[in-house]
Design an enzyme around this catalytic site. Structure first.
Site, short mmCIF file in Angstrom:
data_model
loop_
_atom_site.label_atom_id
_atom_site.label_comp_id
_atom_site.label_asym_id
_atom_site.label_seq_id
_atom_site.Cartn_x
_atom_site.Cartn_y
_atom_site.Cartn_z
N ASP A 196 45.20 -22.19 -34.01
CA ASP A 196 45.31 -23.49 -34.68
C ASP A 196 45.02 -24.67 -33.76
OD1 ASP A 196 46.04 -22.66 -37.25
OD2 ASP A 196 48.14 -22.36 -36.64
N TYR A 230 50.81 -13.21 -26.50
CA TYR A 230 50.96 -14.67 -26.55
C TYR A 230 52.13 -15.11 -25.69
CZ TYR A 230 47.96 -15.00 -30.75
OH TYR A 230 46.91 -14.98 -31.62
#
Lengths: 246, 246
Positions: free
Chosen positions: A52, A110
């Site tokens: 994003d 992540y």
């Protein structure tokens, strides 16, 4: 024609995500522009993960199908010479014809960084989420252990995504102090839309004391997005690594 | 009237240093503008250290002499409400009338961060210096020990400064891996113009193997700026802390 897998790092601050969604410029687009300058071909870069707006990467992957005489190990230097300074190609290697950067991935990692100080530290404002309330790292780490395993993570998925299944396997999860940040590290076979940021937002609520570590189990079982925490801000998130069997 | 000592953090990327030198905007100026908005007085902020363009701070200090009823502990919140997001006041406290942020300082601590990777990592490009050649951290740390003590640091001072003496005392110096960076940490009773960046540039040449750790001794004795390394780039430098006796 060669199938080339690129490893890509970027500072997502000034982009509208990997793939342009509304206005603004996507990182994918910038790499496609660089490919045109170097290869003189209109290529499509197939990304492994649609990060994003504001999310960063150290190890995003992108696949190009290209006709070139440039030696594969020189491709990063060639592309970097025409890319903006906030996007860097770190590696290029040839992969088989049936390779797909998303479907062939077996593990993604992540990190979500939190700056937990009384006041913001400006030089870190674009690479971490700022939380001024005292966080209990021990409780957050205990909570993170409940993510590990194969679960239906529907409660940790934002609306607007269309996936066949919301079941994912988390291999590792931890929360630890990595000065100056508190870092949530998570690795799994795949992640739903906003999943890491919702996990991080839920862990923050546990760190503040609004939720208990054991609540994670009930939230997962509920499959109810409303029971999980808020989606934590994008700038804390970095896509660290994507692994393949090859 | 109160003498208020501010502790200031900033991201120096978009400023022309603490004190505006040529074109562009200085950080000092931005804080003076914020003071005008909050106190409705034209104040001068006396800084402890004149950091250069691109240099960051976690613990810069600035003194204001101000007539206000705002409780001292609320002043950071008041100023932060009107400051841009890359400048943050982290603390405010009242100090005696004869206090001077520069002359009263007994110790200053700087960190210089190096990203030592094959390729740049974009999210760190404004908070570290990028070096792609392999650095020998052990040699750099050994070299840094020669800075410790009271020496004439004329060889580590850029031209254009007018100081009475180039003698300074370094209390501590080290080079260590602090993932993802290699960090040079140095504390002393004061620093000459560009001194930390010239020290860092010299340590980088030692890390690459262009100079030996023991060369530091000869460079100090020479008092010759040309024998030291290049001035390392500003974005690696952060002013961490300034200590006072009070």
């Amino acid at each position: 024609m060669k199938n080339i897998l690129l490893t890509i790092a970027y500072d997502g601050t000034n982009y509208n995500g990997w793939q342009r969604q509304h206005n603004g410029i996507g990182i994918q687009e910038k790499i496609e522009e660089a490919c045109y300058k170097i290869f003189r071909q209109n290529l499509k870069v197939i990304g492994a993960s649609r990060t994003d707006t504001g999310v960063h990467a150290l190890g995003q992957r992108g696949l190009i199908h290209v006709d070139t005489n440039i030696p594969v190990d020189r491709i990063p230097y060639a592309l970097n010479s025409v890319l903006p300074e906030d996007i860097v190609i770190r590696d290029a290697k040839e992969v088989p014809e049936d390779f797909h950067p998303r479907y062939s991935a077996i593990k993604k990692t992540y990190h979500y960084r939190i700056l937990n100080e009384k006041f913001q530290i400006p030089q870190y404002r674009n690479i971490s989420a700022f939380i001024s309330s005292d966080l209990d790292i021990h409780a957050m780490n205990e909570a993170a252990q409940h993510f590990v395993g194969t679960h239906d993570f529907a409660a940790f998925c934002s609306a607007g995504s269309s996936v066949k299944t919301t079941i994912r396997t988390i291999y590792e999860a931890s929360v630890q102090k990595q000065s100056p940040f508190i870092t949530f590290k998570v690795a799994g076979n795949g992640f739903l839309y906003n999943m890491v940021r919702i996990m991080a937002g839920t862990l923050i609520e546990i760190g503040i004391g609004k939720k208990e570590p054991s609540d994670i189990k009930d939230i997962i079982l509920s499959k109810n997005r409303n029971l999980a925490g808020k989606t934590a801000p994008p700038q804390g998130l970095t896509l660290i690594e994507i692994n393949y069997e090859i």
